[in-house]
Scaffold this motif. Sequence first.
Motif, PDB file in Angstrom:
ATOM      1  N   PRO A 127      12.955  41.741  68.615  1.00  0.00           N
ATOM      2  CA  PRO A 127      12.638  42.856  67.716  1.00  0.00           C
ATOM      3  C   PRO A 127      11.304  43.494  68.098  1.00  0.00           C
ATOM      4  O   PRO A 127      10.421  42.837  68.633  1.00  0.00           O
ATOM      5  N   ALA A 128      11.194  44.777  67.821  1.00  0.00           N
ATOM      6  CA  ALA A 128       9.953  45.504  68.108  1.00  0.00           C
ATOM      7  C   ALA A 128       8.843  44.950  67.221  1.00  0.00           C
ATOM      8  O   ALA A 128       9.108  44.500  66.109  1.00  0.00           O
ATOM      9  N   PRO A 129       7.629  44.981  67.705  1.00  0.00           N
ATOM     10  CA  PRO A 129       6.532  44.493  66.863  1.00  0.00           C
ATOM     11  C   PRO A 129       6.414  45.361  65.616  1.00  0.00           C
ATOM     12  O   PRO A 129       6.711  46.554  65.653  1.00  0.00           O
ATOM     13  N   PRO A 130       5.982  44.776  64.523  1.00  0.00           N
ATOM     14  CA  PRO A 130       5.859  45.568  63.300  1.00  0.00           C
ATOM     15  C   PRO A 130       4.767  46.612  63.456  1.00  0.00           C
ATOM     16  O   PRO A 130       3.839  46.442  64.249  1.00  0.00           O
ATOM     17  N   PRO A 131       4.863  47.715  62.722  1.00  0.00           N
ATOM     18  CA  PRO A 131       3.808  48.720  62.773  1.00  0.00           C
ATOM     19  C   PRO A 131       2.525  48.135  62.187  1.00  0.00           C
ATOM     20  O   PRO A 131       2.566  47.096  61.533  1.00  0.00           O
ATOM     21  N   PRO A 132       1.401  48.782  62.424  1.00  0.00           N
ATOM     22  CA  PRO A 132       0.155  48.283  61.847  1.00  0.00           C
ATOM     23  C   PRO A 132       0.333  48.061  60.352  1.00  0.00           C
ATOM     24  O   PRO A 132       1.030  48.810  59.681  1.00  0.00           O
ATOM     25  N   SER A 133      -0.325  47.017  59.861  1.00  0.00           N
ATOM     26  CA  SER A 133      -0.178  46.638  58.467  1.00  0.00           C
ATOM     27  C   SER A 133      -0.578  47.777  57.545  1.00  0.00           C
ATOM     28  O   SER A 133      -1.690  48.272  57.592  1.00  0.00           O
ATOM     29  N   THR A 151      -6.715  49.947  59.034  1.00  0.00           N
ATOM     30  CA  THR A 151      -7.763  50.894  59.423  1.00  0.00           C
ATOM     31  C   THR A 151      -8.652  51.219  58.235  1.00  0.00           C
ATOM     32  O   THR A 151      -9.889  51.203  58.343  1.00  0.00           O
ATOM     33  N   GLU A 152      -8.017  51.494  57.108  1.00  0.00           N
ATOM     34  CA  GLU A 152      -8.773  51.826  55.909  1.00  0.00           C
ATOM     35  C   GLU A 152      -9.624  50.639  55.454  1.00  0.00           C
ATOM     36  O   GLU A 152     -10.806  50.791  55.141  1.00  0.00           O
ATOM     37  N   ARG A 153      -9.021  49.456  55.437  1.00  0.00           N
ATOM     38  CA  ARG A 153      -9.763  48.266  54.989  1.00  0.00           C
ATOM     39  C   ARG A 153     -10.957  47.995  55.924  1.00  0.00           C
ATOM     40  O   ARG A 153     -12.055  47.701  55.455  1.00  0.00           O
ATOM     41  N   ALA A 154     -10.748  48.122  57.227  1.00  0.00           N
ATOM     42  CA  ALA A 154     -11.843  47.892  58.177  1.00  0.00           C
ATOM     43  C   ALA A 154     -12.975  48.882  57.935  1.00  0.00           C
ATOM     44  O   ALA A 154     -14.158  48.501  57.941  1.00  0.00           O
ATOM     45  N   PHE A 155     -12.630  50.147  57.711  1.00  0.00           N
ATOM     46  CA  PHE A 155     -13.664  51.142  57.450  1.00  0.00           C
ATOM     47  C   PHE A 155     -14.403  50.825  56.155  1.00  0.00           C
ATOM     48  O   PHE A 155     -15.638  50.867  56.097  1.00  0.00           O
ATOM     49  N   VAL A 156     -13.668  50.515  55.094  1.00  0.00           N
ATOM     50  CA  VAL A 156     -14.285  50.240  53.796  1.00  0.00           C
ATOM     51  C   VAL A 156     -15.239  49.056  53.903  1.00  0.00           C
ATOM     52  O   VAL A 156     -16.371  49.108  53.405  1.00  0.00           O
ATOM     53  N   GLU A 157     -14.810  47.988  54.567  1.00  0.00           N
ATOM     54  CA  GLU A 157     -15.680  46.817  54.718  1.00  0.00           C
ATOM     55  C   GLU A 157     -16.940  47.153  55.514  1.00  0.00           C
ATOM     56  O   GLU A 157     -18.037  46.723  55.160  1.00  0.00           O
ATOM     57  N   LEU A 158     -16.792  47.911  56.583  1.00  0.00           N
ATOM     58  CA  LEU A 158     -17.952  48.307  57.382  1.00  0.00           C
ATOM     59  C   LEU A 158     -18.876  49.211  56.576  1.00  0.00           C
ATOM     60  O   LEU A 158     -20.101  49.045  56.602  1.00  0.00           O
ATOM     61  N   LEU A 200     -23.308  58.980  60.073  1.00  0.00           N
ATOM     62  CA  LEU A 200     -22.527  60.226  60.058  1.00  0.00           C
ATOM     63  C   LEU A 200     -21.511  60.220  61.194  1.00  0.00           C
ATOM     64  O   LEU A 200     -20.359  60.630  61.004  1.00  0.00           O
ATOM     65  N   GLU A 201     -21.908  59.756  62.362  1.00  0.00           N
ATOM     66  CA  GLU A 201     -20.960  59.659  63.479  1.00  0.00           C
ATOM     67  C   GLU A 201     -19.807  58.719  63.150  1.00  0.00           C
ATOM     68  O   GLU A 201     -18.647  59.017  63.443  1.00  0.00           O
ATOM     69  N   VAL A 202     -20.119  57.582  62.543  1.00  0.00           N
ATOM     70  CA  VAL A 202     -19.084  56.617  62.164  1.00  0.00           C
ATOM     71  C   VAL A 202     -18.135  57.247  61.143  1.00  0.00           C
ATOM     72  O   VAL A 202     -16.911  57.135  61.261  1.00  0.00           O
ATOM     73  N   VAL A 203     -18.701  57.931  60.159  1.00  0.00           N
ATOM     74  CA  VAL A 203     -17.885  58.570  59.119  1.00  0.00           C
ATOM     75  C   VAL A 203     -16.982  59.637  59.731  1.00  0.00           C
ATOM     76  O   VAL A 203     -15.801  59.733  59.381  1.00  0.00           O
ATOM     77  N   ARG A 204     -17.510  60.410  60.632  1.00  0.00           N
ATOM     78  CA  ARG A 204     -16.686  61.458  61.270  1.00  0.00           C
ATOM     79  C   ARG A 204     -15.569  60.842  62.113  1.00  0.00           C
ATOM     80  O   ARG A 204     -14.458  61.377  62.155  1.00  0.00           O
ATOM     81  N   SER A 205     -15.836  59.742  62.767  1.00  0.00           N
ATOM     82  CA  SER A 205     -14.778  59.050  63.510  1.00  0.00           C
ATOM     83  C   SER A 205     -13.715  58.530  62.559  1.00  0.00           C
ATOM     84  O   SER A 205     -12.521  58.617  62.837  1.00  0.00           O
ATOM     85  N   ALA A 206     -14.145  57.989  61.443  1.00  0.00           N
ATOM     86  CA  ALA A 206     -13.200  57.465  60.449  1.00  0.00           C
ATOM     87  C   ALA A 206     -12.337  58.589  59.892  1.00  0.00           C
ATOM     88  O   ALA A 206     -11.136  58.388  59.650  1.00  0.00           O
ATOM     89  N   ALA A 207     -12.915  59.752  59.703  1.00  0.00           N
ATOM     90  CA  ALA A 207     -12.166  60.878  59.146  1.00  0.00           C
ATOM     91  C   ALA A 207     -10.942  61.207  59.990  1.00  0.00           C
ATOM     92  O   ALA A 207      -9.907  61.614  59.466  1.00  0.00           O
ATOM     93  N   ALA A 208     -11.043  60.994  61.288  1.00  0.00           N
ATOM     94  CA  ALA A 208      -9.922  61.288  62.185  1.00  0.00           C
ATOM     95  C   ALA A 208      -8.842  60.206  62.128  1.00  0.00           C
ATOM     96  O   ALA A 208      -7.700  60.460  62.507  1.00  0.00           O
ATOM     97  N   ALA A 209      -9.191  59.011  61.644  1.00  0.00           N
ATOM     98  CA  ALA A 209      -8.243  57.893  61.670  1.00  0.00           C
ATOM     99  C   ALA A 209      -7.677  57.511  60.303  1.00  0.00           C
ATOM    100  O   ALA A 209      -6.626  56.892  60.229  1.00  0.00           O
ATOM    101  N   ILE A 210      -8.357  57.878  59.245  1.00  0.00           N
ATOM    102  CA  ILE A 210      -7.955  57.471  57.894  1.00  0.00           C
ATOM    103  C   ILE A 210      -6.804  58.347  57.404  1.00  0.00           C
ATOM    104  O   ILE A 210      -6.901  59.572  57.431  1.00  0.00           O
ATOM    105  N   THR A 211      -5.735  57.705  56.938  1.00  0.00           N
ATOM    106  CA  THR A 211      -4.578  58.444  56.428  1.00  0.00           C
ATOM    107  C   THR A 211      -4.380  58.267  54.923  1.00  0.00           C
ATOM    108  O   THR A 211      -3.665  59.044  54.307  1.00  0.00           O
TER     109      THR A 211
END
Length: 161
Positions: free
Chosen positions: A27-33, A42-49, A128-139
Amino acid sequence: MRPQRQPRLTILLLAGLLAACQQAPAPAPPPPSTTQNGYGTTERAFVELAIATDEQALKLLELTDRTELKENRAVELTELRKLLDAPYVNQHAGHDMPGMPTDAEIQLAATSPDAREQFVRTHLTESLEVVRSAAAAITHPPTAEVVRLMERHRTAELAAG
């Protein structure tokens, strides 16, 4: 001369390989949790950081008279903690991360006004750089809203000097 066992062993190996080839593919690997509401790894990692960074920043900002920055970090921490889907554990304690003042920097800032101002500016620009990077990845919409809040804070804080 070869012993009689060799052909039998070869036939058994070939039969095993053929049987393996006829099995259903793995079976294909599951999508990201991701939970049903879109809050995933992705969201949890950003929030913790972001929590770890803001907690360290507050230690630095307590050494300044910049009330607005302290209030902004407190608001961010409240909003970030609301997003957590599990108990918070600081995975970044003692790390030297972009935008996160280190304990050594905070100690130096306590005795040197020039260093303090430099570390505050570094916190603002790097986070600010970290936040802007997160903005592109957070859904996840609520997390994206907090990211936008943080970006507005950093942008205004940098503009204010």
